[in-house]
Design a protein around this motif. Structure first.
Motif, mmCIF file in Angstrom:
data_model
loop_
_atom_site.group_PDB
_atom_site.id
_atom_site.type_symbol
_atom_site.label_atom_id
_atom_site.label_comp_id
_atom_site.label_asym_id
_atom_site.label_seq_id
_atom_site.Cartn_x
_atom_site.Cartn_y
_atom_site.Cartn_z
ATOM 1 N N CYS A 156 -6.828 -15.522 12.985
ATOM 2 C CA CYS A 156 -6.296 -17.097 13.063
ATOM 3 C C CYS A 156 -7.296 -17.825 13.925
ATOM 4 O O CYS A 156 -7.076 -19.102 13.814
ATOM 5 N N ASN A 157 -7.915 -17.209 14.829
ATOM 6 C CA ASN A 157 -8.933 -18.074 15.631
ATOM 7 C C ASN A 157 -9.554 -16.926 16.640
ATOM 8 O O ASN A 157 -9.472 -15.890 16.422
ATOM 9 N N ALA A 158 -10.856 -17.594 17.090
ATOM 10 C CA ALA A 158 -11.790 -16.636 17.694
ATOM 11 C C ALA A 158 -11.134 -16.259 19.148
ATOM 12 O O ALA A 158 -11.218 -14.961 19.486
ATOM 13 N N THR A 159 -9.941 -16.906 19.852
ATOM 14 C CA THR A 159 -9.427 -16.264 20.681
ATOM 15 C C THR A 159 -8.586 -15.208 20.434
ATOM 16 O O THR A 159 -8.827 -14.033 21.195
ATOM 17 N N ALA A 160 -7.875 -14.943 19.305
ATOM 18 C CA ALA A 160 -7.264 -13.964 18.878
ATOM 19 C C ALA A 160 -8.310 -12.803 18.562
ATOM 20 O O ALA A 160 -7.929 -11.536 18.966
ATOM 21 N N ASN B 230 -20.720 -19.630 32.331
ATOM 22 C CA ASN B 230 -21.050 -20.659 31.479
ATOM 23 C C ASN B 230 -20.368 -20.633 30.049
ATOM 24 O O ASN B 230 -21.269 -20.091 29.257
ATOM 25 N N SER B 231 -19.076 -20.519 29.701
ATOM 26 C CA SER B 231 -18.268 -20.419 28.644
ATOM 27 C C SER B 231 -17.109 -21.093 28.640
ATOM 28 O O SER B 231 -16.676 -21.494 29.789
ATOM 29 N N PHE B 232 -16.510 -20.979 27.439
ATOM 30 C CA PHE B 232 -15.123 -21.708 27.391
ATOM 31 C C PHE B 232 -14.099 -20.595 27.863
ATOM 32 O O PHE B 232 -14.523 -19.133 27.730
ATOM 33 N N GLU C 132 -19.842 -9.504 21.683
ATOM 34 C CA GLU C 132 -20.867 -10.488 21.767
ATOM 35 C C GLU C 132 -19.938 -11.774 21.478
ATOM 36 O O GLU C 132 -19.350 -11.733 20.359
ATOM 37 N N ASP C 133 -19.660 -12.741 22.306
ATOM 38 C CA ASP C 133 -19.021 -13.897 22.012
ATOM 39 C C ASP C 133 -20.081 -14.752 21.284
ATOM 40 O O ASP C 133 -20.738 -15.458 21.847
ATOM 41 N N ALA C 134 -19.998 -14.673 19.967
ATOM 42 C CA ALA C 134 -21.044 -15.462 19.197
ATOM 43 C C ALA C 134 -20.154 -16.726 18.433
ATOM 44 O O ALA C 134 -20.452 -17.216 17.165
ATOM 45 N N SER C 135 -19.192 -17.210 19.411
ATOM 46 C CA SER C 135 -18.393 -18.494 18.717
ATOM 47 C C SER C 135 -19.431 -19.709 18.345
ATOM 48 O O SER C 135 -19.014 -20.296 17.517
ATOM 49 N N HIS C 136 -20.506 -19.851 19.065
ATOM 50 C CA HIS C 136 -21.366 -20.892 18.729
ATOM 51 C C HIS C 136 -22.467 -20.569 17.527
ATOM 52 O O HIS C 136 -23.286 -21.448 17.253
ATOM 53 N N ALA C 137 -22.444 -19.203 17.240
ATOM 54 C CA ALA C 137 -23.774 -18.782 16.766
ATOM 55 C C ALA C 137 -23.672 -18.042 15.216
ATOM 56 O O ALA C 137 -24.521 -17.165 14.916
ATOM 57 N N PHE D 68 -16.824 -14.493 16.116
ATOM 58 C CA PHE D 68 -17.072 -15.954 15.703
ATOM 59 C C PHE D 68 -16.041 -17.036 15.480
ATOM 60 O O PHE D 68 -14.881 -16.426 15.631
ATOM 61 N N SER D 69 -16.138 -18.115 15.891
ATOM 62 C CA SER D 69 -15.180 -19.097 15.734
ATOM 63 C C SER D 69 -15.461 -20.135 14.562
ATOM 64 O O SER D 69 -16.540 -20.424 14.557
ATOM 65 N N PHE D 70 -14.447 -20.464 13.933
ATOM 66 C CA PHE D 70 -14.410 -21.613 12.592
ATOM 67 C C PHE D 70 -13.896 -22.690 13.333
ATOM 68 O O PHE D 70 -13.230 -23.611 12.403
ATOM 69 N N VAL E 116 -15.441 -27.997 15.243
ATOM 70 C CA VAL E 116 -16.769 -28.512 15.918
ATOM 71 C C VAL E 116 -17.953 -27.326 15.908
ATOM 72 O O VAL E 116 -18.988 -27.557 16.085
ATOM 73 N N LYS E 117 -17.556 -26.177 15.436
ATOM 74 C CA LYS E 117 -18.535 -24.908 15.556
ATOM 75 C C LYS E 117 -19.279 -25.006 14.050
ATOM 76 O O LYS E 117 -19.384 -26.118 13.451
ATOM 77 N N ILE E 118 -20.007 -24.139 13.699
ATOM 78 C CA ILE E 118 -21.133 -24.045 12.532
ATOM 79 C C ILE E 118 -20.336 -24.133 11.461
ATOM 80 O O ILE E 118 -21.003 -25.090 10.543
ATOM 81 N N HIS F 164 -20.406 -28.918 28.852
ATOM 82 C CA HIS F 164 -20.056 -27.530 28.299
ATOM 83 C C HIS F 164 -21.063 -26.731 29.466
ATOM 84 O O HIS F 164 -22.188 -26.594 29.288
ATOM 85 N N TYR F 165 -20.361 -26.094 30.277
ATOM 86 C CA TYR F 165 -19.002 -25.886 30.535
ATOM 87 C C TYR F 165 -18.725 -25.805 32.112
ATOM 88 O O TYR F 165 -19.653 -25.503 33.033
ATOM 89 N N ILE F 166 -17.648 -26.217 32.309
ATOM 90 C CA ILE F 166 -17.034 -25.936 33.655
ATOM 91 C C ILE F 166 -17.021 -24.390 33.946
ATOM 92 O O ILE F 166 -16.385 -23.955 33.499
#
Ligand SMILES: *Cc1c(COP(=O)(O)O)cnc(C)c1O
Length: 386
Positions: free
Chosen positions: A53-57, A79-81, A157-162, A182-184, A187-189, A329-331
């Motif tokens: 349901c999301n990349a966090t899950a 340097n990530s979310f 590998e956190d490829a949420s951006h990739a 991966f994240s959808f 704002v992502k790819i 991106h990112y604090i």
């Protein structure tokens, strides 16, 4: 002019794909999820793709599938979310960070190797390391795999951006990492509104991810502790969650994935144009490496305050005032109050902190026009001189 830092690109074909599901028998747990998973696995050259349901899950189930629990350590990049680190806390594990390489802005492989040596001495080696493909640029996957084999940890590998990025000529997601996430998010790819995916080459890990995604329930008699009692029968064999993606979302995801070459080409063209237009300004621009391609999720400029009249904060404020929705991106995660309360402090990861002090994300999205991009550059030039 108002320019967002990012924006989804939905076309009529995407809309039609979602409407088709709305008119069908299944809104969730139907055939669209499997079709999306199959297409995603194929595009990324990997055996299994498990939609969430999301990349966090997806990061959460990935940690559990790899056995992360109380007493374990998980390392990620500062340097990530925050989700890259929170997934370990969900499992009751401890979190630590590995500083970044200032050029790639990704986890530094040198810093990782040094920290592993020290952790080995101290008997505190990590169970899992979660490097992040920051801005869409893959991390040093083959070097990290060598370290994983030598020190006995697994890689998520956190490829949420990739989505669709490549490393040594092949798509990420099917090589070097044990599980890739991966994240959808819009704002992502590619987007499914909310959505995420785990990919893996490992049959057993894929099996566990599927169980964890849906309550730990199986309808497959081979996975049961006793013979099936009939057609209605199912067993809960582990503690799982409802982390499922809907068929509406999966249909959108599959349609977007078919457009991936177009989405990538548009992002690549925008990034190249920025590279040229910003070349002579006193800024650090995103790195380009010969052995990998970025998905260009973010275009981050690094302001060198010793070379500009204005501070990073002033430049940022001026951009926002001019209608350019700059972002940062990112604090560094370790400086968030929740992590400071665990003992992290300023100075712990100096490269990530120095990077953060200069970082500004400027707008980049596939449907951006030349005029919009020129406007951003003009306002940025003015802000640098203000
Ligand atoms: C977006 C993002 C996530 C979380 O993705 P969601 O799909 O919103 O849960 C995790 N890690 C990184 C690096 C991200 O950018």
């Amino acid at each position: 002019m108002q320019i967002p830092y990012s924006r989804q690109w939905i076309d009529e074909v995407d809309i039609e794909a979602v409407v088709e599901v709305l008119r069908s028998d299944f809104l969730t747990q139907g055939p669209a999820v499997e079709a999306f998973e199959e297409a995603f696995a194929q595009v990324h050259g990997v055996a299994h793709a498990v939609a969430h349901c999301n990349a966090t899950a997806a990061l959460h189930t990935a940690c559990i599938a790899l056995g992360v629990g109380p007493g374990d350590w998980v390392w990620t990049a500062p340097n990530s979310f925050v989700a890259s680190a929170n997934c370990a806390l969900y499992c009751g594990a401890g979190v630590d960070f590995v500083d970044i390489d200032p050029v790639t802005r990704n986890m530094s492989t040198t810093a990782l190797a040094e920290k592993l040596e020290a952790a080995k001495e101290a008997g505190r080696l990590p169970k899992v390391v979660i490097p992040v493909d920051f801005s869409g640029l893959p991390v040093d996957l083959s070097e990290m795999r060598q370290l994983a084999d030598r020190f006995g940890f697994a890689i998520i590998e956190d490829a949420s951006h990739a989505v669709g990025a490549t490393y040594k000529g092949r798509p990420i997601g099917g090589q070097y990492a044990d599980i890739t996430v991966f994240s959808f998010h819009p704002v992502k790819i590619v987007t499914t509104a909310e959505g995420g995916m785990c990919t893996t080459q490992d049959d057993e890990l894929a099996h566990r991810l599927r169980l964890l995604r849906s309550h730990g329930i199986t309808r497959n008699s081979a996975d049961m502790t006793a013979p099936s009692e009939g057609g209605w029968y199912y067993q809960q064999v582990t503690l799982g969650f409802n982390y499922r993606l809907t068929d509406l979302q999966a249909a959108l995801g599959r349609s977007q994935l078919m457009r991936l070459p177009e989405l990538h080409a548009a992002r690549e063209a925008r990034a190249r144009r920025y590279d040229t237009l910003l070349e002579r300004l006193p800024l650090h621009l995103p790195a380009r490496l010969n052995d990998r391609t970025s998905a260009h999720h973010l275009y981050v400029i690094g302001v060198d305050e010793t070379a500009t009249k204005a501070s990073r904060a002033q430049i940022f404020a001026n951009l926002r005032e001019a209608g350019v929705a700059a972002n940062v991106h990112y604090i560094p995660i370790h400086l968030q109050p929740h992590y400071r309360a665990m003992g992290f402090n300023e100075g712990d990861f100096p490269a990530a902190e120095a990077y953060y002090r200069g970082a500004i994300t400027i707008p980049l999205f596939p449907a951006m026009s030349d005029a919009q991009q020129d406007y951003v550059v003009e306002k940025l030039k003015r802000a640098l001189e203000a």
